[in-house]
Structure formats: C-alpha cells, structure tokens
Design an enzyme around this catalytic site. Structure first.
Site, mmCIF file in Angstrom:
data_model
loop_
_atom_site.group_PDB
_atom_site.id
_atom_site.type_symbol
_atom_site.label_atom_id
_atom_site.label_comp_id
_atom_site.label_asym_id
_atom_site.label_seq_id
_atom_site.Cartn_x
_atom_site.Cartn_y
_atom_site.Cartn_z
ATOM 1 N N CYS A 161 74.786 14.489 68.656
ATOM 2 C CA CYS A 161 75.898 15.000 69.468
ATOM 3 C C CYS A 161 75.617 16.434 69.923
ATOM 4 C CB CYS A 161 77.199 14.972 68.673
ATOM 5 S SG CYS A 161 78.521 15.871 69.518
ATOM 6 N N ILE A 162 75.705 16.654 71.212
ATOM 7 C CA ILE A 162 75.331 17.966 71.739
ATOM 8 C C ILE A 162 76.301 19.068 71.312
ATOM 9 C CG2 ILE A 162 76.477 17.593 73.995
ATOM 10 C CD1 ILE A 162 74.051 19.234 75.170
#
Lengths: 133, 130
Positions: free
Chosen positions: B78-79
């Site tokens: 997840c960025i």
C-alpha cells in the site's frame, strides 16, 4: 453484483494507527459501489466518542471524518451495546452520525445501529468480506 | 478457489507474515489460486530488501521473494502506508527527490483500491495480523 464489505474496528482511535488506516480503506473503498458496513467493538467504540481533542498528544484529530461517512454512502454503522456498557458509555457519548436518504427527499437518518453482541454476530455472518482493524 | 491475503503486521515483531507464507504455500499446494497479497499497516515492512535477519533464523524476505518467483504472486504494498513508514521504490524515490529506495524485487507499490478489488474479485480475503 455488489459484495457486502464489513470493516470491524476494534482499537482506540489513538495509541496505534489501526483506526486511522482503517478509515483510509473505508474512504477509498466507498468509490467501488459495494455494500459497506462498519462495526465498532471493544475499544473501537472510543473512535466514535464526541468531544475529542488531540492537541495534547500532538496528533491531528480524524474525529470529523466519521461525520462525513454519510456523504460517502457509508451509513450502516453497527455499535456493539455490550462494548459501550463495559466502558461506561452510552449512545449519547458518541457523535451523532447521519446520512441523507435520496429516496425520501434527502431526509436525515441515523447511521448508528446499536446492536447486541449476538445480533452483531448475525450481521457478520451475512457478510462477504470482513476486514478487521 | 481464488484467495487474496492481507498482511497487517511487520516481520519478526509479529507472526502474521510467517503464518501468511505458510498459508500461501499450503493453499498453492492444494491447487488454489493466490489472487493477490496486499501489505498494509506495518505489513509494508515485509517488502524491504535491506533487512538482515540473523543467519540461524528464518529469512522471511527470501521466502516471499522465492514464492513470488515460483508462482508469479502479485505482492502489492500500500502506497499510503509505505510512504508513512519510509518504504519507497525507485519511481517514488525519483518523484519525491529521495536519495535511496528499499523495496525488494517482486513487490509492487500501489493504492488501497487494489485491496478492495481483491476483496471483490477473490472468493476469500484472509486477513493476517492486527
């Protein structure tokens, strides 16, 4: 066909990042047109309490975001009755979360559903995807 | 069955990644498909290529990397969670003007939409940790 997504929130809002990062998933997920519910159990019920002030811990408060959930069509918010009681809380201690019903001339309706532990277990039984935070 | 995994805790601190690796192996051995593995919260730390676990301990990073190569797994970090925690790939390094990157080969960085999509597309989404 839309799936039933349930986000279970079990942790106090501060102290760990789970509550904040759970909200981030809920907000992104709202764009996917699924059937979304949230449940608040255990210390998770503290996430919804009103009058929060995070100044003393030097963190930004994300308390107002819960008020906006109705605008994201997130309007099934289950709060477990026993969890409130165990912590000496009542519904009056929580923010008044509402949503506007398009089908009824935008009538304002309550988002929070107070349910017992056994009622909540039936709700969970009915879900397709359960994410717990 | 099409299975997606979400991993919410960092390596070694928590057993989530160990369990997820064992689950992945067992599921693949039974002929199931692993649709995606999504790393969230401190789980993003599983994607570092700079960790040096003690030699007499299991190497979780090598295990992920090996599994990914063997089965072409879609390992997604997840960025938003990654940026908070200093997990950064080469593209982000350039974009953000940082002087290093640390994401291991075989992992890709993407958004939370990938988690929701996994929930929609997979028959089961299994959450490890938290």
């Amino acid at each position: 066909m839309a799936k039933k997504f349930m986000y279970i929130n079990r942790k106090a809002p501060y102290g760990t990042i789970y509550a904040l990062e759970s909200l981030e998933v809920v907000l992104i997920g709202a764009a996917f047109d699924q059937d979304v519910s949230l449940a608040f159990i255990g210390d998770g019920v503290y996430q919804l309490t009103k009058g929060q002030n995070t100044k003393g811990i030097g963190q930004k408060s994300f308390s107002p975001v819960y008020m906006a959930l109705g605008d994201y069509d997130v309007n099934k918010i289950y709060v477990e009755k026993e969890s409130l009681e165990e912590r000496g809380l009542t519904l009056d201690d929580l923010q008044h979360l509402v949503w506007e019903d398009e089908d009824e001339d935008y009538a304002e309706k309550d988002s929070i559903r107070l349910v017992s532990r056994s009622e909540l277990s039936d709700v969970l039984d009915d879900q397709d995807v359960v994410l717990s935070f | 069955m099409k299975i997606a995994l979400q991993i919410n805790e960092g390596p070694y601190q928590h057993q989530a990644a160990d369990s997820a690796i064992q689950f992945t192996k067992a599921a693949l051995a039974r002929g199931h498909e692993i649709y995606r593995v999504f790393f969230y919260h401190d789980g993003v730390n599983n994607a570092t290529r700079l960790a040096i676990p003690p030699q007499d301990d299991r190497n979780l990073y090598e295990k992920w990397s090996k599994l990914q190569k063997e089965h072409n797994l879609d390992l997604v970090v997840c960025i938003a969670a990654a940026q908070r925690r200093g997990m950064i790939d080469e593209d982000e390094m350039k974009r953000q003007g940082k002087d290093a990157n640390n994401i291991a080969e075989g992992f890709r960085i993407s958004g939370l939409g990938q988690l929701i999509e996994a929930g929609i597309e997979a028959d089961r989404l299994i959450v490890f940790g938290a």
